[in-house]
Scaffold this motif. Structure first.
Motif, PDB file in Angstrom:
ATOM      1  N   VAL A 120       1.575  -0.005   7.491  1.00 29.64           N
ATOM      2  CA  VAL A 120       2.153  -1.323   6.046  1.00 29.64           C
ATOM      3  C   VAL A 120       1.092  -2.791   6.494  1.00 29.64           C
ATOM      4  CG1 VAL A 120       3.095  -2.491   5.056  1.00 29.64           C
ATOM      5  CG2 VAL A 120       4.004  -0.335   5.332  1.00 29.64           C
ATOM      6  N   SER A 121       0.505  -2.994   6.031  1.00 34.06           N
ATOM      7  CA  SER A 121      -0.271  -3.999   5.870  1.00 34.06           C
ATOM      8  C   SER A 121      -0.125  -5.575   5.020  1.00 34.06           C
ATOM      9  CB  SER A 121      -1.643  -4.153   6.116  1.00 34.06           C
ATOM     10  OG  SER A 121      -2.033  -3.807   5.332  1.00 34.06           O
ATOM     11  N   LYS A 135       2.873   5.730   6.966  1.00 35.80           N
ATOM     12  CA  LYS A 135       1.805   4.492   6.238  1.00 35.80           C
ATOM     13  C   LYS A 135       2.150   3.659   6.998  1.00 35.80           C
ATOM     14  CE  LYS A 135       0.139   1.941   2.070  1.00 35.80           C
ATOM     15  NZ  LYS A 135      -1.059   2.440   2.462  1.00 35.80           N
ATOM     16  N   TYR A 145       8.078  -5.794   2.603  1.00 39.79           N
ATOM     17  CA  TYR A 145       6.937  -5.931   2.315  1.00 39.79           C
ATOM     18  C   TYR A 145       7.447  -7.542   3.251  1.00 39.79           C
ATOM     19  CZ  TYR A 145       4.766  -3.120  -1.173  1.00 39.79           C
ATOM     20  OH  TYR A 145       3.939  -1.954  -2.027  1.00 39.79           O
ATOM     21  N   ASN A 188      -1.147  -6.793   2.817  1.00 44.65           N
ATOM     22  CA  ASN A 188      -1.778  -6.679   1.681  1.00 44.65           C
ATOM     23  C   ASN A 188      -1.174  -5.190   1.071  1.00 44.65           C
ATOM     24  OD1 ASN A 188      -2.480  -9.298   1.028  1.00 44.65           O
ATOM     25  ND2 ASN A 188      -4.632  -8.675   2.254  1.00 44.65           N
ATOM     26  N   SER A 189      -1.130  -4.780   1.697  1.00 39.37           N
ATOM     27  CA  SER A 189      -0.186  -3.004   0.950  1.00 39.37           C
ATOM     28  C   SER A 189       0.180  -3.119   0.275  1.00 39.37           C
ATOM     29  CB  SER A 189       0.330  -1.945   2.452  1.00 39.37           C
ATOM     30  OG  SER A 189      -0.873  -1.987   3.663  1.00 39.37           O
ATOM     31  N   SER A 190       0.617  -2.033  -0.398  1.00 38.72           N
ATOM     32  CA  SER A 190       1.053  -2.258  -1.831  1.00 38.72           C
ATOM     33  C   SER A 190       1.099   0.066  -1.795  1.00 38.72           C
ATOM     34  CB  SER A 190       0.191  -1.276  -2.728  1.00 38.72           C
ATOM     35  OG  SER A 190      -1.016  -0.519  -2.945  1.00 38.72           O
TER      36      SER A 190
END
Length: 832
Positions: free
Chosen positions: A120-121, A118, A161, A123-125
């Motif tokens: 990851v940005s 994935k 995060y 705002n990613s979860s």
């Protein structure tokens, strides 16, 4: 497991800040604070950490894994090895450790889980616990971290995060916040203000610095002018420029308006044989020119010469900044793959895709043009002026390469740093726009300076013993340009650099002209930290890393006695210049031309007819082509002819140009820079393949196995047959023109001899190695005298040859026959 509560995440994120404030209030020395085992910079705050993390080591670091603790601060992602040496509390702070990466250098964050990846940005979860964390950097590095099973899941998610939310997003103002995070504290500002500059290099910031360069080059007929001291004549030129002594400042001021951005012809360097190298922008055609303007301009162009001036047009053959940006983007995508789709180029199309990027073609074209200019200067007693539309991109590349080829001083560390300072920083290369730190001006972005570093690496790989600086130095400079912390790269010209360092602004009035204005309360502005120069390597690297920046080289012999500012070692070297006295010629697309109106002086009439210069140009029929100039230079150097150059004809001239071999197989890919992250780039899509070799290495092993089998078969057929000896390279052919248009992925082996050419047997598989780093596999031998019988067939090879010797007299840029012309180039590879 993490409960998913936002409140818990915020509380955990605030704990390091609370402890940081407690440490600062308790009187702990801010210069050497130790937070959770991490030596922090003054004002640096630890946002999150994760224990029992393993880092994937690169080939340069020894491969394998290294256990330790991973930290995320508001400035960097730091990794502290478990068994690493304890930091000295009294040592000066270092911005980045050996295992750290700055947040501003991170481009993408990718996590790897059970059979999934994935991107990851902020705002990613995440719906799974990551097993690997992969950081893609703008400098082509890929940093891979593996979380242990004993690492708490909460720490894994929180540090992922935190990194995704704190690394610099592409929005305005991010560079300033990053600078404040690293250098904005009071302790760090005081520490930087007390730093002393390196006195061994020339900074080219004062009149004495330029006079020191004039004295070193023996340019006794030139002087330093302060006509642009307040940047009134040209905003992009430095405060001081070098002009002929016979040109007064009052006459010089009339010439600025005739060139783009006021970038008039100015001196850059002087060859020991008496030739001068100048740089200038294109002419302004819509301005009325008086006869005095013509005379003043020609006095500048001819400088201290009275015989010949050659204007070299750079816009015809060299790539544009847009072309360089497109090629670098393709090269980056090839080396790192598509991050979003996890798709990489197939192995059987990797080399053909590398050729289609045209990055190596552009490198070859820059080296070719610099070789032509170096040969012209080698002739002696003429002036060579490099002309570009704005004189701020490719002229920096060519002028710097010419000096690296011809001047041994520029191949030392301090000399090379002074060269970059003179030809790039002070001459107004748009570093801030070309690097695009804010990521808000994509149209101006172009890694022109990175292309220059690649060209220097090509010269270093072919002449390793002639350089004091190493590829570790070039790699450090390549990585530093992606770190927006240095004053050398955070401005487009000296005027912008002075405004920021001195907090000055300028206003213009018709009476007073340009005047500096001091901003009120600018000295107490906390958002304006002092920026150190990039040459302060102690701020970035440890002493162990800095020791690898240089290597020992033989001492450079002093210059021979100068006669009237010219080194007259060869009485016949200036006969080319004396054949056409007082003429200006244009060198474009490899051939000379003598247009009747070379200098576009527009008359006052509305018909737009150009006036002819009062200095009459000779007919183009009497002008020797570039091929004749090069051949005459070769015959002058070797009076016995080209066929007798199997051995040296005398002592090696240290100022002889290091002319590169531009054939396809001899142009290698800077593997230590572009491919250092290729192994990790594919690891996120296949986690179990992290310890497996790269497909390129597997292919190299297969090539080595086939080579060993062929060697066994050939030796077993006739064991009494004597071994073949490699024939010496033919000297009557142009080494830069060949039917092969191949590309070598890896560089050639470092030669054993730097001066004396020897006839050596072909290398075998037992002693073959690549030039740098651990040898991935051996390569098929390359015969210097071998010719391709297939005509224009293109060949691609995985590894470079291993039998090219260095600095041999027969490895020169020899011209074609007299009746031939250099082929036209469209910016791609050199045609055969």
């Amino acid at each position: 497991m993490l409960t998913g509560s936002k409140t818990t995440f915020k509380v955990r994120q605030m704990l390091p800040d609370i402890k940081e404030r407690m440490l600062s209030q308790s009187g702990v020395n801010a210069r050497s604070r130790d937070v959770f085992g991490l030596r922090c910079l003054p004002g640096e705050c630890v946002l999150q950490r994760a224990v029992m993390v393993r880092k994937k080591l690169t080939a340069r670091e020894g491969r394998g894994w290294l256990s330790g603790t991973l930290f995320c601060t508001h400035f960097r992602v730091a990794f502290v090895p478990q068994d690493g040496p304890k930091a000295d509390d009294n040592a000066d702070p270092v911005l980045l450790g050996d295992h750290d990466v700055a947040l501003a250098s991170i481009e993408k964050v990718v996590v790897v889980g059970p059979n999934r990846t994935k991107l990851v940005s902020p705002n990613s979860s995440l719906k799974f616990t990551p097993e690997e964390l992969v950081l893609y950097c703008r400098d082509l590095r890929v940093i891979c971290f593996l979380f242990d099973r004993l690492t708490p899941d909460a720490q894994v998610l929180e540090i992922t995060y935190t990194i995704a939310k704190t690394y610099q997003p592409p929005k305005p103002g991010s560079v300033l916040s990053f600078q404040n995070a690293a250098l904005g504290s009071v302790e760090m500002k005081q520490f930087l203000s007390n730093r002393r500059r390196d006195t061994h290099m020339n900074w080219f910031e004062s009149v004495s610095d330029w006079e020191q360069e004039l004295e070193r080059c023996g340019a006794t007929s030139w002087r330093v002018s302060s006509v642009n001291d307040r940047f009134e004549m040209s905003c992009s030129l430095p405060r001081f420029i070098v002009v002929p002594q016979k040109v007064l400042d009052t006459e010089l001021k009339k010439s600025f308006a005739h060139f783009n951005e006021g970038r008039i012809p100015r001196w850059c360097w002087r060859h020991p044989r008496g030739s001068d190298l100048l740089r200038m922008a294109s002419f302004q055609n819509n301005i009325y020119h008086e006869k005095d303007d013509i005379r003043n301009l020609e006095m500048i162009l001819f400088g201290c010469q009275s015989s010949l001036c050659v204007v070299v047009e750079l816009g015809e053959e060299l790539p544009s900044p847009a072309d360089i940006q497109l090629a670098h983007g393709r090269l980056r995508a090839l080396c790192l793959g598509d991050i979003s789709t996890s798709v990489s180029v197939p192995d059987d199309k990797w080399l053909s895709t590398l050729e289609s990027t045209r990055w190596l073609d552009y490198t070859r074209s820059c080296l070719k043009k610099a070789s032509e200019v170096a040969c012209l200067l080698r002739g002696g007693h003429l002036t060579v002026a490099l002309q570009e539309a704005d004189d701020r991109d490719m002229s920096c590349v060519v002028s710097s390469l010419v000096q690296v080829m011809c001047d041994p001083h520029c191949r030392t560390q301090h000399g090379f740093q002074g060269l970059v300072q003179k030809e790039w920083v002070m001459s107004g290369h748009r570093f801030y726009s070309r690097i695009n730190y804010h990521r808000d001006n994509d149209k101006e972005e172009a890694p022109v300076f990175l292309l220059f570093l690649d060209c220097v690496w090509q010269l270093l790989s072919q002449y390793p013993s002639r350089f004091q600086l190493t590829d570790d130095f070039l790699l450090a400079l390549h990585d530093s340009i992606h770190l927006p912390l240095f004053s050398s790269f955070l401005a487009n010209c000296q005027r912008e650099r002075c405004k920021r360092s001195q907090n000055l602004g300028q206003s213009y009035t018709p009476v007073n002209g340009w005047r500096d204005l001091l901003h009120p309360d600018s000295s107490s502005d906390p958002s304006d930290p002092p920026l150190p120069p990039v040459w302060d390597w102690a701020l970035q690297y440890s002493q162990h890393r800095r020791d690898r920046f240089t290597q020992p080289i033989p001492p450079i012999p002093p210059l021979q006695p100068l006669l009237n500012g010219n080194l007259n070692t060869n009485p016949d070297s200036h006969r080319l210049a004396d054949t056409i006295p007082g003429s200006v010629f244009l060198l474009s697309r490899g051939t000379f031309s003598c247009p009747a109106n070379l200098l576009p002086w527009r008359s006052s009439s509305s018909s737009g007819v150009y006036k002819k210069s009062h200095r009459r140009a000779a007919s183009s029929e009497n002008v020797p082509g570039l091929e004749r100039l090069l051949k005459a230079w070769a015959l002058t150097e070797f009076p016995h002819g080209l066929t007798s150059m199997s051995g040296p004809q005398g002592p090696l001239d240290p100022y002889e140009p290091l002319l590169p071999i531009l054939m396809g197989p001899c142009m290698g890919l800077w593997r230590e820079c572009y491919l250092r992250g290729a192994l990790h780039a594919q690891a996120f899509s296949h986690p179990i393949s992290a310890n497996h070799p790269h497909p390129v290495e597997r292919l190299a092993r297969e090539v080595q196995q086939l080579k060993d089998k062929l060697a066994q078969v050939s030796s077993g057929t006739d064991p009494h047959q004597p071994s073949k000896i490699a024939e010496p390279r033919r000297t009557d052919t142009n080494l830069n023109q060949n039917t092969n248009n191949g590309t070598f992925l890896f560089p050639a082996q470092r030669p054993q001899s730097a001066v004396t050419p020897r006839v050596t047997p072909l290398p075998t598989s037992s002693n073959h190695q690549t030039s740098r780093g651990p040898p991935p596999a051996s390569a098929p031998p390359f015969r210097p005298g071998h010719k391709d019988n297939g005509g224009g067939n293109k060949h691609t090879f995985l590894f470079g040859h291993s039998s090219v010797t260095e600095a041999r007299p027969d490895q020169r840029y020899y011209p074609a026959p007299n009746n031939a012309k250099l082929p036209k180039s469209n910016g791609s590879s050199i045609p055969s």
